[in-house]
Structures are given as C-alpha cells and as structure tokens.
Design a protein around this motif. Sequence first.
Motif, PDB file in Angstrom:
ATOM      1  N   LEU A  42       2.950   0.708 -13.425  1.00  0.00           N
ATOM      2  CA  LEU A  42       3.504  -0.466 -12.745  1.00  0.00           C
ATOM      3  C   LEU A  42       3.504  -0.286 -11.232  1.00  0.00           C
ATOM      4  O   LEU A  42       3.296  -1.247 -10.491  1.00  0.00           O
ATOM      5  CB  LEU A  42       4.923  -0.748 -13.253  1.00  0.00           C
ATOM      6  CG  LEU A  42       5.026  -1.281 -14.677  1.00  0.00           C
ATOM      7  CD1 LEU A  42       6.473  -1.374 -15.103  1.00  0.00           C
ATOM      8  CD2 LEU A  42       4.341  -2.626 -14.807  1.00  0.00           C
ATOM      9  N   LEU A  43       3.751   0.936 -10.759  1.00  0.00           N
ATOM     10  CA  LEU A  43       3.742   1.173  -9.315  1.00  0.00           C
ATOM     11  C   LEU A  43       2.341   1.085  -8.720  1.00  0.00           C
ATOM     12  O   LEU A  43       2.188   0.757  -7.541  1.00  0.00           O
ATOM     13  CB  LEU A  43       4.348   2.538  -8.996  1.00  0.00           C
ATOM     14  CG  LEU A  43       5.872   2.577  -8.992  1.00  0.00           C
ATOM     15  CD1 LEU A  43       6.367   4.000  -8.917  1.00  0.00           C
ATOM     16  CD2 LEU A  43       6.420   1.782  -7.829  1.00  0.00           C
ATOM     17  N   LEU A  44       1.337   1.377  -9.503  1.00  0.00           N
ATOM     18  CA  LEU A  44      -0.028   1.282  -8.992  1.00  0.00           C
ATOM     19  C   LEU A  44      -0.524  -0.162  -8.929  1.00  0.00           C
ATOM     20  O   LEU A  44      -1.462  -0.462  -8.198  1.00  0.00           O
ATOM     21  CB  LEU A  44      -0.974   2.135  -9.840  1.00  0.00           C
ATOM     22  CG  LEU A  44      -0.741   3.641  -9.728  1.00  0.00           C
ATOM     23  CD1 LEU A  44      -1.653   4.387 -10.688  1.00  0.00           C
ATOM     24  CD2 LEU A  44      -0.942   4.133  -8.311  1.00  0.00           C
ATOM     25  N   LEU A  45       0.094  -1.051  -9.675  1.00  0.00           N
ATOM     26  CA  LEU A  45      -0.262  -2.469  -9.606  1.00  0.00           C
ATOM     27  C   LEU A  45       0.298  -3.061  -8.311  1.00  0.00           C
ATOM     28  O   LEU A  45       1.413  -2.733  -7.903  1.00  0.00           O
ATOM     29  CB  LEU A  45       0.331  -3.232 -10.792  1.00  0.00           C
ATOM     30  CG  LEU A  45      -0.254  -2.961 -12.163  1.00  0.00           C
ATOM     31  CD1 LEU A  45       0.559  -3.697 -13.219  1.00  0.00           C
ATOM     32  CD2 LEU A  45      -1.702  -3.396 -12.213  1.00  0.00           C
ATOM     33  N   GLY A  76       4.457   5.636  -5.244  1.00  0.00           N
ATOM     34  CA  GLY A  76       4.473   5.610  -6.705  1.00  0.00           C
ATOM     35  C   GLY A  76       3.594   6.684  -7.311  1.00  0.00           C
ATOM     36  O   GLY A  76       3.976   7.356  -8.269  1.00  0.00           O
ATOM     37  N   ALA A  77       2.399   6.880  -6.738  1.00  0.00           N
ATOM     38  CA  ALA A  77       1.506   7.923  -7.249  1.00  0.00           C
ATOM     39  C   ALA A  77       2.129   9.297  -7.044  1.00  0.00           C
ATOM     40  O   ALA A  77       2.071  10.157  -7.930  1.00  0.00           O
ATOM     41  CB  ALA A  77       0.151   7.832  -6.560  1.00  0.00           C
ATOM     42  N   TRP A  78       2.745   9.508  -5.877  1.00  0.00           N
ATOM     43  CA  TRP A  78       3.389  10.802  -5.600  1.00  0.00           C
ATOM     44  C   TRP A  78       4.569  11.034  -6.549  1.00  0.00           C
ATOM     45  O   TRP A  78       4.719  12.127  -7.110  1.00  0.00           O
ATOM     46  CB  TRP A  78       3.854  10.850  -4.138  1.00  0.00           C
ATOM     47  CG  TRP A  78       4.611  12.079  -3.813  1.00  0.00           C
ATOM     48  CD1 TRP A  78       4.114  13.323  -3.600  1.00  0.00           C
ATOM     49  CD2 TRP A  78       6.035  12.184  -3.690  1.00  0.00           C
ATOM     50  NE1 TRP A  78       5.135  14.199  -3.341  1.00  0.00           N
ATOM     51  CE2 TRP A  78       6.322  13.524  -3.384  1.00  0.00           C
ATOM     52  CE3 TRP A  78       7.087  11.267  -3.785  1.00  0.00           C
ATOM     53  CZ2 TRP A  78       7.625  13.977  -3.193  1.00  0.00           C
ATOM     54  CZ3 TRP A  78       8.370  11.722  -3.581  1.00  0.00           C
ATOM     55  CH2 TRP A  78       8.628  13.059  -3.305  1.00  0.00           C
ATOM     56  N   PHE A  88       0.833  -1.200   0.000  1.00  0.00           N
ATOM     57  CA  PHE A  88       0.000   0.000   0.000  1.00  0.00           C
ATOM     58  C   PHE A  88       0.873   1.257   0.000  1.00  0.00           C
ATOM     59  O   PHE A  88       0.623   2.208  -0.748  1.00  0.00           O
ATOM     60  CB  PHE A  88      -0.929  -0.024   1.219  1.00  0.00           C
ATOM     61  CG  PHE A  88      -1.923   1.079   1.242  1.00  0.00           C
ATOM     62  CD1 PHE A  88      -2.950   1.136   0.309  1.00  0.00           C
ATOM     63  CD2 PHE A  88      -1.836   2.090   2.191  1.00  0.00           C
ATOM     64  CE1 PHE A  88      -3.878   2.160   0.326  1.00  0.00           C
ATOM     65  CE2 PHE A  88      -2.758   3.118   2.212  1.00  0.00           C
ATOM     66  CZ  PHE A  88      -3.775   3.154   1.279  1.00  0.00           C
ATOM     67  N   LEU A  89       1.933   1.256   0.810  1.00  0.00           N
ATOM     68  CA  LEU A  89       2.863   2.383   0.868  1.00  0.00           C
ATOM     69  C   LEU A  89       3.553   2.596  -0.482  1.00  0.00           C
ATOM     70  O   LEU A  89       3.700   3.740  -0.930  1.00  0.00           O
ATOM     71  CB  LEU A  89       3.900   2.166   1.967  1.00  0.00           C
ATOM     72  CG  LEU A  89       4.956   3.248   2.133  1.00  0.00           C
ATOM     73  CD1 LEU A  89       4.305   4.539   2.635  1.00  0.00           C
ATOM     74  CD2 LEU A  89       6.043   2.789   3.081  1.00  0.00           C
ATOM     75  N   MET A  90       3.943   1.515  -1.138  1.00  0.00           N
ATOM     76  CA  MET A  90       4.599   1.638  -2.445  1.00  0.00           C
ATOM     77  C   MET A  90       3.645   2.231  -3.485  1.00  0.00           C
ATOM     78  O   MET A  90       4.075   3.001  -4.336  1.00  0.00           O
ATOM     79  CB  MET A  90       5.116   0.278  -2.923  1.00  0.00           C
ATOM     80  CG  MET A  90       6.368  -0.181  -2.200  1.00  0.00           C
ATOM     81  SD  MET A  90       7.738   0.978  -2.311  1.00  0.00           S
ATOM     82  CE  MET A  90       8.035   0.984  -4.047  1.00  0.00           C
ATOM     83  N   SER A  91       2.372   1.899  -3.398  1.00  0.00           N
ATOM     84  CA  SER A  91       1.394   2.485  -4.322  1.00  0.00           C
ATOM     85  C   SER A  91       1.260   3.986  -4.089  1.00  0.00           C
ATOM     86  O   SER A  91       1.190   4.768  -5.047  1.00  0.00           O
ATOM     87  CB  SER A  91       0.038   1.804  -4.167  1.00  0.00           C
ATOM     88  OG  SER A  91       0.107   0.482  -4.614  1.00  0.00           O
ATOM     89  N   ILE A  92       1.239   4.399  -2.824  1.00  0.00           N
ATOM     90  CA  ILE A  92       1.132   5.829  -2.505  1.00  0.00           C
ATOM     91  C   ILE A  92       2.391   6.566  -2.947  1.00  0.00           C
ATOM     92  O   ILE A  92       2.310   7.633  -3.577  1.00  0.00           O
ATOM     93  CB  ILE A  92       0.866   6.030  -0.994  1.00  0.00           C
ATOM     94  CG1 ILE A  92      -0.526   5.520  -0.651  1.00  0.00           C
ATOM     95  CG2 ILE A  92       1.016   7.488  -0.596  1.00  0.00           C
ATOM     96  CD1 ILE A  92      -0.817   5.479   0.819  1.00  0.00           C
TER      97      ILE A  92
END
Length: 190
Positions: free
Chosen positions: A118-121, A77-79, A71-75
């Motif tokens: 890819l980061l959102l996956l 990645g979005a930032w 979950f942290l990596m998705s956040i």
Amino acid sequence: MSSTPEIGPGAPRVHRVGPHAGPPPPRPGGSRPRWRFAVFAAVLLLPIAEIFLFVAAGRTIGIWWTIGLLFLMSIVGAWLMKREGASTWRSLHQALQAGRVPGREAADAALILIGGALLLLPGFLTDVVGLFLILPFTRPLARRLLQRTAENRVMQQAGIVRSIRVDTGSTTTVNRDMPHIDLRRGGDTR
C-alpha cells in the motif's frame, strides 16, 4: 413404499464428499460472498478518493510539493517495510527454532507485506493505511483486527456462534462467553 428419503424444505441437506461429490450446497443468504462487493466497491471508490485528495493537496501546498510528498512516502514506506520485515523475519525464525507456532509473527509478516504494498502505491489514503499496518506501535491494533476477522470467519464457516440466548418467558439471557455449535436448520443465530 419408496426407499428414497423425502426431500422437502424441512429436510436436512447432505453434501457428499469425494471425487464424484458434485457442487457444494448453496450458501445461506445468497450465492455470492459479501467480500466480493467490498472489493468491487474499494476498486471503484479508492481511485476516486485518491484523486480527490491529490487535487486538494495540490491546491493547498502546490503540485510539486504534493508529488514530492508522495515520492517521499514511497521511499519511507520501502525503508520501513525492509526494516520491520527483517525484524519480523528474525522473530519468525526464532519462534520456529524454539518449536513454537509463529502465529503472531506470521500475522505481522502478512500485515507488513500488505502495508508495504500500500505504501508503494501512489496516494494518501493508501499511505495512511500502509503506515498503520507497518508501524510497530499501530501493528498490534491491526493484528487484533485481523485475528478477530479470521476468527469470526472460521467460526461462521464451522457453524459456531459466540452467544446463546435462553428464553425463560419474560426475560432473555445472553451469554457471549460460551461458544456453541448452532444445530438449528439454516444456521439461524437468533
């Protein structure tokens, strides 16, 4: 005597262009491009690898820490995608205002878009590849790889090879810096 040219295995292929051209000539080496197999293998093997890594991380650091890390990596990645995308958009706009062809900026924009997706996956492998494509200190490496891949593909489609071999009997000289058009039948690059 027939006015039709002879057609045989050694005859050159002619492809008509226009609205009544017919199908394109067959591809040398097979009818399917190699990238289709690579995409099929990635679609098949990537989820298996991601599940394996997810289970291994869950056993090592715990299931809740693993889910929190994804979950942290998705956040993050979005930032990162937003920050680097805005920076690249400004560079792209400046290049266009200056009248330059924004090749580097367009490649960066494509890499950031792919990396952000890819980061959102959910998954560790996709996160590592996504970070590699987005981070400003690793993106030049990815850009060079993208440039070489695109360049090789264009040169292959155009029939241009990067080396020429000159056989003088006992020795063969290879000059890799001299691009030339391959005029041999079948596109043989030996």
